[in-house]
Scaffold this active site. Structure first.
Site, PDB file in Angstrom:
ATOM      1  N   CYS A   1      26.498 -22.868  -4.547  1.00  0.00           N
ATOM      2  CA  CYS A   1      27.861 -22.990  -4.042  1.00  0.00           C
ATOM      3  C   CYS A   1      28.030 -22.222  -2.735  1.00  0.00           C
ATOM      4  CB  CYS A   1      28.857 -22.419  -5.039  1.00  0.00           C
ATOM      5  SG  CYS A   1      28.760 -23.162  -6.649  1.00  0.00           S
TER       6      CYS A   1
ATOM      7  N   TRP B   1      27.910 -26.411  -6.676  1.00  0.00           N
ATOM      8  CA  TRP B   1      26.685 -26.746  -7.424  1.00  0.00           C
ATOM      9  C   TRP B   1      27.052 -26.492  -8.885  1.00  0.00           C
ATOM     10  CZ3 TRP B   1      22.984 -24.268 -10.531  1.00  0.00           C
ATOM     11  CH2 TRP B   1      21.728 -24.887 -10.618  1.00  0.00           C
TER      12      TRP B   1
ATOM     13  N   GLU C   1       9.057 -30.605  -6.871  1.00  0.00           N
ATOM     14  CA  GLU C   1      10.477 -30.443  -6.571  1.00  0.00           C
ATOM     15  C   GLU C   1      11.012 -31.479  -5.595  1.00  0.00           C
ATOM     16  OE1 GLU C   1      11.580 -26.596  -4.962  1.00  0.00           O
ATOM     17  OE2 GLU C   1       9.854 -26.567  -3.654  1.00  0.00           O
TER      18      GLU C   1
ATOM     19  N   HIS D   1     -10.175 -25.814 -20.720  1.00  0.00           N
ATOM     20  CA  HIS D   1      -9.612 -25.293 -21.974  1.00  0.00           C
ATOM     21  C   HIS D   1      -8.329 -26.021 -22.366  1.00  0.00           C
ATOM     22  CE1 HIS D   1     -12.535 -22.071 -22.035  1.00  0.00           C
ATOM     23  NE2 HIS D   1     -12.255 -21.821 -20.768  1.00  0.00           N
TER      24      HIS D   1
HETATM   25  C1  F6R Z   1      10.718 -23.683  -3.827  1.00  0.00           C
HETATM   26  C2  F6R Z   1      11.850 -22.841  -3.641  1.00  0.00           C
HETATM   27  C3  F6R Z   1      12.325 -21.995  -4.794  1.00  0.00           C
HETATM   28  C4  F6R Z   1      12.600 -20.580  -4.268  1.00  0.00           C
HETATM   29  C5  F6R Z   1      13.193 -19.693  -5.378  1.00  0.00           C
HETATM   30  C6  F6R Z   1      13.384 -18.261  -4.895  1.00  0.00           C
HETATM   31  O1  F6R Z   1      10.407 -24.411  -2.694  1.00  0.00           O
HETATM   32  O2  F6R Z   1      12.377 -22.804  -2.577  1.00  0.00           O
HETATM   33  O3  F6R Z   1      11.399 -21.983  -5.827  1.00  0.00           O
HETATM   34  O4  F6R Z   1      11.396 -20.054  -3.798  1.00  0.00           O
HETATM   35  O5  F6R Z   1      14.416 -20.207  -5.791  1.00  0.00           O
HETATM   36  O6  F6R Z   1      14.252 -18.197  -3.809  1.00  0.00           O
HETATM   37  P1  F6R Z   1      14.313 -16.936  -2.877  1.00  0.00           P
HETATM   38  O7  F6R Z   1      13.014 -16.830  -2.162  1.00  0.00           O
HETATM   39  O8  F6R Z   1      15.449 -17.205  -1.943  1.00  0.00           O
HETATM   40  O9  F6R Z   1      14.541 -15.734  -3.741  1.00  0.00           O
END
Ligand code: F6R
Length: 606
Positions: free
Chosen positions: A2, A72, A487, A503
């Site tokens: 959000c 969101w 993703e 495994h």
């Molecule tokens: C993957 C991605 C997420 C962030 C995660 C942590 O491409 O962007 O997995 O890495 O939400 O976000 P930060 O780095 O902002 O703490």
């Protein structure tokens, strides 16, 4: 996640609010809305993108003050009713809110008993009604917000506008809010990027702060009614352009920005004379580093993958036990915190709620945490107080690319610094420095000659699942490649250390199954080659990421070579083709590359 944007000043508010929302888009959202005050308060909201909101707005909306939101969904489905802003029952108050009101159910019930009809399923709406109820006591907006929030439990970044008052009242507890101070105008945003077009003078609200904005004044206080000690600051000029320019997507732009981003990260932080890293922001002397009993690194998603690489580098160079933890698990496992241990919070946004909670847990138990952060002035950067800015510049695609590389580069420099204080020779240090200095150029040269990425895309795009395998320092790279493809292209992906494949995951292989191997020319390469043979024997198609000129290329069906680099730095090269495979696969499948479904750039709820 959000986002909030607000404006009060001499100009028409709606175009400024829409532009603010557009700049918040990258955070990830499913619906948008805005409210503009001109006597009455007009509200417009819509499921979908900012452009869809723009399409339902009248040609002009008169009014010099307003608030806007990208939502969101957490509480309640993705509907127009659940979108923000939320008005109170009599329309005297309109709010936007980020965060979660934990006692919303109880507050709803008591509002129902008082005859208030709630129209949305959100936790946020209760706040609008309670503020209105409190306003009826003394018609004091600031006090009404203060009293209302004292009844709420949870987290908030909240902005409220009032039908009968020309002001915006906002408050922060756990969800960021930044006031931008212009000349005879004020802005409020949950993200500093959205403010830079208007002003560099900002006030980062702290938890427990409440602020009352008019066009010409900011009054800061606390939720309890005391004085706030929060001070204003000047935003640093972020290097790097946050607009798309000639690129079709932010993700591609950010992949191509990696060489320059890496240069910014390592610039001035390597000491050739001593063969060491020079991360001044850590404020750690060699003597202090020599006494550290162990190191813990925390992060989520991509940042966790970078932390895992950091773990291996620190352990290897400094011979000190080092652990990487997923932030969301950390706090709940009642971790033992050693006051002399080093803790690092690795994060692009600096706002990730899981990582914030983990930091608070460590601090509560007497430990210190250093940030490895991209966004300057973010909550985590400020909470840690010390650390390393990774200087990637703005990262707008939800899928992280250049931040990952710079986290790895920053952690390599730290590994070098602590390694030199405890274990490795100056010569070994200089070797690594030389390697690091070459990396930006090597990434550039790979980007000029990317190899058969599209052949790899052909193999994975219709696969039931894709297996990513690597050993040693390439095992976290495999995880990062899998995360990227999953993703943005929505293909189920599994990542395993290559030796572990036999495994269990081997059961998935059938004729034509794509398996992506990351096999740089290091001490585990021959072991990786065995895993390749085992996969081939079961009919798998091998996409092999390897070093230029390496004979292992004979083992792949699709071979993508990267320039050779210092063994410990191979992730900075091998990750790039994985980012490109994910990007082109998503594109081929018609997915929204920059804003994948359900994901948010800044995950501010636990
Ligand atoms: C993957 C991605 C997420 C962030 C995660 C942590 O491409 O962007 O997995 O890495 O939400 O976000 P930060 O780095 O902002 O703490």
């Amino acid at each position: 996640m959000c986002g909030i944007f607000g404006y009060i000043g001499p100009h028409q508010a709606s175009p400024i609010l829409l532009e603010g929302l557009r700049r918040l888009e990258y955070r990830g959202y499913d619906s948008t809305g805005l409210a503009v005050k001109n006597g009455a308060i007009s509200i417009y909201k819509k499921v979908g993108k900012v452009q869809q909101l723009r399409e339902i707005l009248p040609q002009t909306i008169e009014g010099n003050m307003g608030i806007a939101h990208t939502r969101w969904a957490t509480h309640g489905g993705v509907t127009d009713e659940n979108s923000h802003p939320h008005p109170s029952a009599q329309g005297k108050v309109v709010i936007v809110h980020n965060g979660i009101i934990e006692n919303a159910r109880m507050l709803r019930t008591s509002l129902n008993v008082q005859g208030v009809k709630l129209v949305s399923e959100t936790d946020s709406e209760v706040l609008a009604h309670i503020i209105e109820r409190e306003l009826s006591i003394d018609d004091n907006p600031e006090e009404a917000v203060r009293r209302a929030l004292r009844q709420a439990r949870g987290t908030w970044g909240i902005c409220a506008v009032f039908k009968d008052h020309d002001m915006i009242v906002c408050a922060r507890n756990g969800s960021p809010l930044i006031i931008g101070q212009g000349i005879n105008e004020m802005f409020i945003s949950s993200d500093p990027h959205a403010l830079t077009a208007h002003t560099q003078q900002v006030i980062y609200l702290e938890d427990g702060d409440l602020a009352t904005l008019t066009a010409t004044s900011v009054k800061l206080s606390t939720l309890t009614g005391g004085d706030s000690s929060t001070k204003g600051t000047t935003l640093e000029n972020d290097w790097g352009e946050s607009e798309l320019g000639d690129y079709p997507h932010f993700m591609l732009k950010e992949i191509y920005e990696q060489p320059d981003a890496l240069r910014h990260c390592i610039n001035g932080r390597l000491d050739r004379t001593r063969g060491s890293g020079k991360l001044g922001g850590l404020k750690l002397s060699p003597a202090a580093l020599a006494k550290v009993p162990h190191v813990r690194l925390l992060g989520c998603g991509t940042s966790y993958n970078a932390a895992e690489i950091g773990r291996l580098l620190i352990e290897k160079l400094a011979r000190i036990p080092t652990f990487a933890h997923i932030s969301s698990e950390f706090r709940h496992n009642d971790p033992v915190i050693h006051p002399s241990a080093l803790h690092f919070a690795v994060t692009q946004s600096g706002e990730t709620a899981d990582t914030l909670s983990a930091i608070k847990e460590i601090q509560l138990k007497g430990g210190n945490v250093h940030g490895v952060v991209n966004v300057v002035g973010s909550s985590i950067a400020r909470l840690c107080g010390r650390g390393v800015y990774i200087h990637s510049g703005p990262e707008q695609a939800v899928a992280s690319t250049k931040a990952f590389s710079n986290m790895v580069a920053a952690l390599s420099m730290f590994a070098l610094q602590i390694g030199r204080s405890r274990n490795i020779s100056k010569e070994r240090g200089v070797e690594l420095i030389h390697g690091l200095q070459q990396v930006p150029h090597l990434v550039e040269s790979y980007l000029e000659n990317q190899g058969p990425i599209l052949e790899a895309v052909e193999l994975v795009k219709n696969a039931k699942s894709v297996l990513f395998l690597g050993r040693g320092i390439s095992a976290p790279v495999a995880k990062e490649g899998a995360l990227k493809l999953m993703e943005i292209a929505y293909i189920p992906c599994l990542a395993y250390p290559a030796g572990e494949m036999k495994h269990g995951p081997i059961a998935l292989l059938e004729e034509g199954s794509p398996v992506i191997f990351i096999a740089p020319n290091d001490h585990v390469k021959t072991k990786t080659a065995s895993a390749i043979h085992e996969c081939r024997a079961r009919g798998a198609k091998i996409i092999l990421i390897h070093e230029e000129g390496d004979e292992i290329a004979e083992e792949g069906d699709v071979c993508i070579s990267v320039p050779p680099v210092h063994n410990l730095l191979s992730p900075l090269l091998t990750v790039v083709p994985l980012q490109l495979i994910a990007y082109h696969t998503a594109l081929e499948l018609g997915c929204d590359v920059d804003r994948p479904r359900n994901l948010a750039k800044s995950v501010t709820v636990e």
